[in-house]
Design a protein around this motif. Structure first.
Motif, PDB file in Angstrom:
ATOM      1  N   UNK A  90      39.497  31.038  50.927  1.00  0.00           N
ATOM      2  CA  UNK A  90      40.680  30.668  51.705  1.00  0.00           C
ATOM      3  C   UNK A  90      40.252  30.472  53.156  1.00  0.00           C
ATOM      4  N   UNK A  91      40.926  29.596  53.831  1.00  0.00           N
ATOM      5  CA  UNK A  91      40.576  29.339  55.230  1.00  0.00           C
ATOM      6  C   UNK A  91      41.038  30.464  56.142  1.00  0.00           C
ATOM      7  N   UNK A  92      42.052  31.217  55.711  1.00  0.00           N
ATOM      8  CA  UNK A  92      42.546  32.329  56.524  1.00  0.00           C
ATOM      9  C   UNK A  92      42.431  33.640  55.748  1.00  0.00           C
ATOM     10  N   UNK A  93      42.000  34.673  56.447  1.00  0.00           N
ATOM     11  CA  UNK A  93      41.856  35.995  55.826  1.00  0.00           C
ATOM     12  C   UNK A  93      43.184  36.466  55.232  1.00  0.00           C
ATOM     13  N   UNK A  94      44.272  36.182  55.911  1.00  0.00           N
ATOM     14  CA  UNK A  94      45.596  36.619  55.453  1.00  0.00           C
ATOM     15  C   UNK A  94      46.007  35.973  54.136  1.00  0.00           C
ATOM     16  N   UNK A  95      45.390  34.856  53.782  1.00  0.00           N
ATOM     17  CA  UNK A  95      45.740  34.149  52.551  1.00  0.00           C
ATOM     18  C   UNK A  95      44.993  34.663  51.324  1.00  0.00           C
ATOM     19  N   UNK A  96      44.026  35.551  51.533  1.00  0.00           N
ATOM     20  CA  UNK A  96      43.232  36.058  50.412  1.00  0.00           C
ATOM     21  C   UNK A  96      44.033  37.119  49.656  1.00  0.00           C
ATOM     22  N   UNK A  97      44.125  36.942  48.332  1.00  0.00           N
ATOM     23  CA  UNK A  97      44.844  37.896  47.485  1.00  0.00           C
ATOM     24  C   UNK A  97      44.235  37.888  46.088  1.00  0.00           C
ATOM     25  N   UNK A  98      44.816  38.653  45.207  1.00  0.00           N
ATOM     26  CA  UNK A  98      44.348  38.694  43.816  1.00  0.00           C
ATOM     27  C   UNK A  98      44.449  37.325  43.155  1.00  0.00           C
ATOM     28  N   UNK A  99      45.314  36.469  43.661  1.00  0.00           N
ATOM     29  CA  UNK A  99      45.458  35.116  43.113  1.00  0.00           C
ATOM     30  C   UNK A  99      44.179  34.295  43.280  1.00  0.00           C
ATOM     31  N   UNK A 100      43.291  34.709  44.188  1.00  0.00           N
ATOM     32  CA  UNK A 100      42.028  34.001  44.404  1.00  0.00           C
ATOM     33  C   UNK A 100      40.998  34.299  43.304  1.00  0.00           C
ATOM     34  N   UNK A 101      41.227  35.326  42.521  1.00  0.00           N
ATOM     35  CA  UNK A 101      40.259  35.713  41.486  1.00  0.00           C
ATOM     36  C   UNK A 101      40.272  34.682  40.362  1.00  0.00           C
ATOM     37  N   UNK A 102      39.082  34.122  40.092  1.00  0.00           N
ATOM     38  CA  UNK A 102      38.931  33.151  39.010  1.00  0.00           C
ATOM     39  C   UNK A 102      38.411  33.793  37.730  1.00  0.00           C
ATOM     40  N   UNK A 103      37.480  34.730  37.891  1.00  0.00           N
ATOM     41  CA  UNK A 103      36.795  35.277  36.726  1.00  0.00           C
ATOM     42  C   UNK A 103      36.375  36.712  37.007  1.00  0.00           C
ATOM     43  N   UNK A 104      36.576  37.576  36.023  1.00  0.00           N
ATOM     44  CA  UNK A 104      36.089  38.956  36.068  1.00  0.00           C
ATOM     45  C   UNK A 104      34.965  39.090  35.055  1.00  0.00           C
ATOM     46  N   UNK A 105      33.899  39.772  35.454  1.00  0.00           N
ATOM     47  CA  UNK A 105      32.788  39.999  34.527  1.00  0.00           C
ATOM     48  C   UNK A 105      32.346  41.442  34.612  1.00  0.00           C
ATOM     49  N   UNK A 106      31.973  41.991  33.483  1.00  0.00           N
ATOM     50  CA  UNK A 106      31.397  43.320  33.445  1.00  0.00           C
ATOM     51  C   UNK A 106      29.889  43.142  33.376  1.00  0.00           C
ATOM     52  N   UNK A 107      29.198  43.681  34.364  1.00  0.00           N
ATOM     53  CA  UNK A 107      27.744  43.543  34.452  1.00  0.00           C
ATOM     54  C   UNK A 107      27.098  44.837  33.966  1.00  0.00           C
ATOM     55  N   UNK A 108      26.141  44.705  33.056  1.00  0.00           N
ATOM     56  CA  UNK A 108      25.372  45.858  32.578  1.00  0.00           C
ATOM     57  C   UNK A 108      23.964  45.759  33.121  1.00  0.00           C
ATOM     58  N   UNK A 109      23.492  46.830  33.730  1.00  0.00           N
ATOM     59  CA  UNK A 109      22.116  46.923  34.204  1.00  0.00           C
ATOM     60  C   UNK A 109      21.416  47.996  33.377  1.00  0.00           C
ATOM     61  N   UNK A 110      20.485  47.609  32.522  1.00  0.00           N
ATOM     62  CA  UNK A 110      19.801  48.624  31.714  1.00  0.00           C
ATOM     63  C   UNK A 110      18.941  49.530  32.585  1.00  0.00           C
ATOM     64  N   UNK A 111      18.744  50.752  32.129  1.00  0.00           N
ATOM     65  CA  UNK A 111      17.908  51.710  32.857  1.00  0.00           C
ATOM     66  C   UNK A 111      16.438  51.297  32.766  1.00  0.00           C
ATOM     67  N   UNK A 112      15.618  51.935  33.577  1.00  0.00           N
ATOM     68  CA  UNK A 112      14.170  51.674  33.526  1.00  0.00           C
ATOM     69  C   UNK A 112      13.611  51.994  32.147  1.00  0.00           C
ATOM     70  N   UNK A 113      14.131  53.051  31.531  1.00  0.00           N
ATOM     71  CA  UNK A 113      13.657  53.442  30.195  1.00  0.00           C
ATOM     72  C   UNK A 113      13.985  52.363  29.158  1.00  0.00           C
ATOM     73  N   UNK A 114      15.195  51.820  29.207  1.00  0.00           N
ATOM     74  CA  UNK A 114      15.589  50.759  28.267  1.00  0.00           C
ATOM     75  C   UNK A 114      14.727  49.519  28.508  1.00  0.00           C
ATOM     76  N   UNK A 115      14.537  49.152  29.784  1.00  0.00           N
ATOM     77  CA  UNK A 115      13.704  47.986  30.111  1.00  0.00           C
ATOM     78  C   UNK A 115      12.283  48.180  29.604  1.00  0.00           C
ATOM     79  N   UNK A 116      11.766  49.377  29.759  1.00  0.00           N
ATOM     80  CA  UNK A 116      10.401  49.682  29.301  1.00  0.00           C
ATOM     81  C   UNK A 116      10.291  49.503  27.788  1.00  0.00           C
TER      82      UNK A 116
END
Length: 134
Positions: A90-116
């Motif tokens: 948005x061009x103005x900070x005051x215009x930013x709201x939840x309506x700006x959200x396009x996509x929600x994603x759940x990110x998983x980061x495996x532990x060092x042990x899992x990566x190993x």
């Protein structure tokens, strides 16, 4: 145990005139359900399958709850979950709201042990009649 793979010939979306290249793609061996995991885990500990299943079901319920409360969920040697969002600007900070959200994603980061452990995985070419496997 090795992960099976196929070889796929893929062209460029950016430059359709570019020569196609061959890429390795993993082939699924099927699925492991929560029930399957509960049974597998129960065989390696003193808990019953239903006890393990109840704990896993609780985890499935609690992760989204903690994420929605703004937490990063760290599960020790398993890894961590956090939320990520894509939004419009948005061009103005005051215009930013939840309506700006396009996509929600759940990110998983495996532990060092899992990566190993994943670094130890080997790959075997799947034998099939696909033309691109030649």
């Amino acid at each position: 145990m090795a992960i099976k793979y196929n070889i796929h010939e893929i062209g460029s979306n950016i430059d359709p005139t570019a020569p196609k290249k061959f890429y390795l793609r993993p082939v699924s061996s099927g699925e492991k359900t929560l029930d399957d995991l509960a049974a597998d885990i129960s065989h390696s500990c003193s808990l019953t399958e239903s006890d393990v299943y109840a704990v896993l079901q609780s985890l499935v319920r609690e992760i989204p709850r903690a994420i929605s409360d703004g937490y990063i969920v760290r599960l020790g040697n398993l890894g961590s979950f956090r939320i990520s969002i894509n939004s419009t600007g948005s061009t103005r900070k005051a215009d930013v709201s939840e309506a700006n959200v396009l996509k929600r994603r759940l990110i998983f980061h495996p532990s060092k042990q899992i990566k190993k452990e994943l670094d130890k995985v080997t790959f075997d070419k799947k034998t099939s009649s696909y033309k691109q496997d030649t």
